[in-house]
Design a protein around this motif. Structure first.
Motif, short mmCIF file in Angstrom:
data_model
loop_
_atom_site.label_atom_id
_atom_site.label_comp_id
_atom_site.label_asym_id
_atom_site.label_seq_id
_atom_site.Cartn_x
_atom_site.Cartn_y
_atom_site.Cartn_z
N PHE A 62 7.22 5.69 -5.45
CA PHE A 62 7.50 3.50 -4.64
C PHE A 62 9.01 3.45 -5.31
O PHE A 62 8.62 2.80 -6.33
N HIS A 64 10.36 -0.03 -4.07
CA HIS A 64 10.10 -1.17 -2.91
C HIS A 64 11.62 -1.80 -3.22
O HIS A 64 11.72 -2.07 -1.31
N HIS A 76 5.69 -7.02 -10.61
CA HIS A 76 5.51 -5.76 -9.94
C HIS A 76 6.72 -5.09 -9.97
O HIS A 76 7.72 -4.00 -9.56
N ASN A 141 -6.15 -4.51 -2.56
CA ASN A 141 -4.83 -3.64 -3.01
C ASN A 141 -3.94 -3.02 -1.59
O ASN A 141 -3.05 -3.24 -1.61
N SER A 144 -4.37 -4.65 1.85
CA SER A 144 -2.76 -5.36 1.41
C SER A 144 -1.92 -3.82 2.12
O SER A 144 -0.63 -5.06 2.21
N GLY A 145 -1.40 -3.10 0.90
CA GLY A 145 -0.51 -2.87 1.12
C GLY A 145 0.12 -1.67 1.96
O GLY A 145 1.05 -1.71 2.78
N TRP A 146 -1.22 -1.36 3.00
CA TRP A 146 -1.39 -0.32 4.26
C TRP A 146 -0.66 -1.47 5.03
O TRP A 146 -0.18 -1.68 6.08
N HIS A 149 2.69 -2.40 4.51
CA HIS A 149 3.59 -0.81 5.39
C HIS A 149 3.73 -0.58 6.45
O HIS A 149 4.71 0.10 7.19
N TRP A 166 6.94 -9.06 -0.37
CA TRP A 166 6.87 -9.71 -1.51
C TRP A 166 6.26 -10.66 -0.99
O TRP A 166 5.88 -11.20 -1.68
N HIS A 169 2.89 -9.79 -0.02
CA HIS A 169 1.89 -9.09 -0.58
C HIS A 169 1.07 -10.13 -1.18
O HIS A 169 -0.33 -9.58 -1.29
#
Length: 184
Positions: A62, A64, A76, A141, A144-146, A149, A166, A169
């Motif tokens: 990762f 970003h 992050h 977490n 929200s990430g999936w 992405h 971001w 996020h």
């Protein structure tokens, strides 16, 4: 599921599991390449090589700053700027229809990711299920990430400018935490 609708959100299947469904621009072999080829996967999710067989290793690198030009929150910044390597083991490799792997890293217990692709006319239906998420905070977490992405994957497949990462996020993480609370 259409982008911009409430169906864009992942659905909690059971405690510690979330499922996403997307209708993507095909063909299926192209979508498979964006899931499994390091250079293509790095444009929407994370880089890293995948050994193309059950029992093979998958590297999840990762960084970003490769997928967004938005400044990260301080929490992050290191992953955004320097990168973070996680990994896992491929448990199912059935090109171009099914990929499953364990996810190890970030100090959390291992979890399981399953991605299924099926033709849907000139589109491809992607169903992603992430299981064994040990805590509610990890669940929010990861969800929200999936969510973010997969939106970037849609943009890549459509040849569109990538949407914000971001800037969305923290809000999405809070929304997923609230959705979990309401589901209890």
């Amino acid at each position: 599921m259409q982008a911009g609708t409430s169906n864009e959100y992942g659905a909690v299947l059971e405690s510690g599991a979330v499922r996403f469904e997307r209708l993507l621009s095909g063909p299926i072999e192209r979508v498979w390449a964006y899931l499994t080829e390091a250079d293509k996967r790095a444009t929407w999710f994370c880089g890293g090589e995948t050994e193309p067989h059950a029992g093979g290793q998958i590297a999840l690198y990762f960084k970003h700053s490769q997928i967004t030009d938005e400044p990260p929150p301080e929490s992050h910044r290191k992953m955004n700027d320097e990168g973070a390597l996680m990994g896992g083991t491929v448990t199912v490799w059935e090109p171009p229809h099914r990929l499953s792997f364990t996810w190890q890293g970030m100090g959390d217990p291992d979890s399981d990711v399953e991605i299924e692709l099926t033709p849907a006319g000139d589109k491809v239906r992607l169903v992603l299920t992430h299981r064994r998420l040990a805590t509610k905070s990890r669940m929010a977490n990861v969800s929200s990430g999936w969510h973010l992405h997969l939106g970037l994957l849609e943009d890549q497949l459509l040849g569109q400018k990538p949407r914000g990462f971001w800037s969305r996020h923290e809000r999405l993480m809070a929304e997923y935490a609230e959705r979990q609370h309401e589901a209890e």
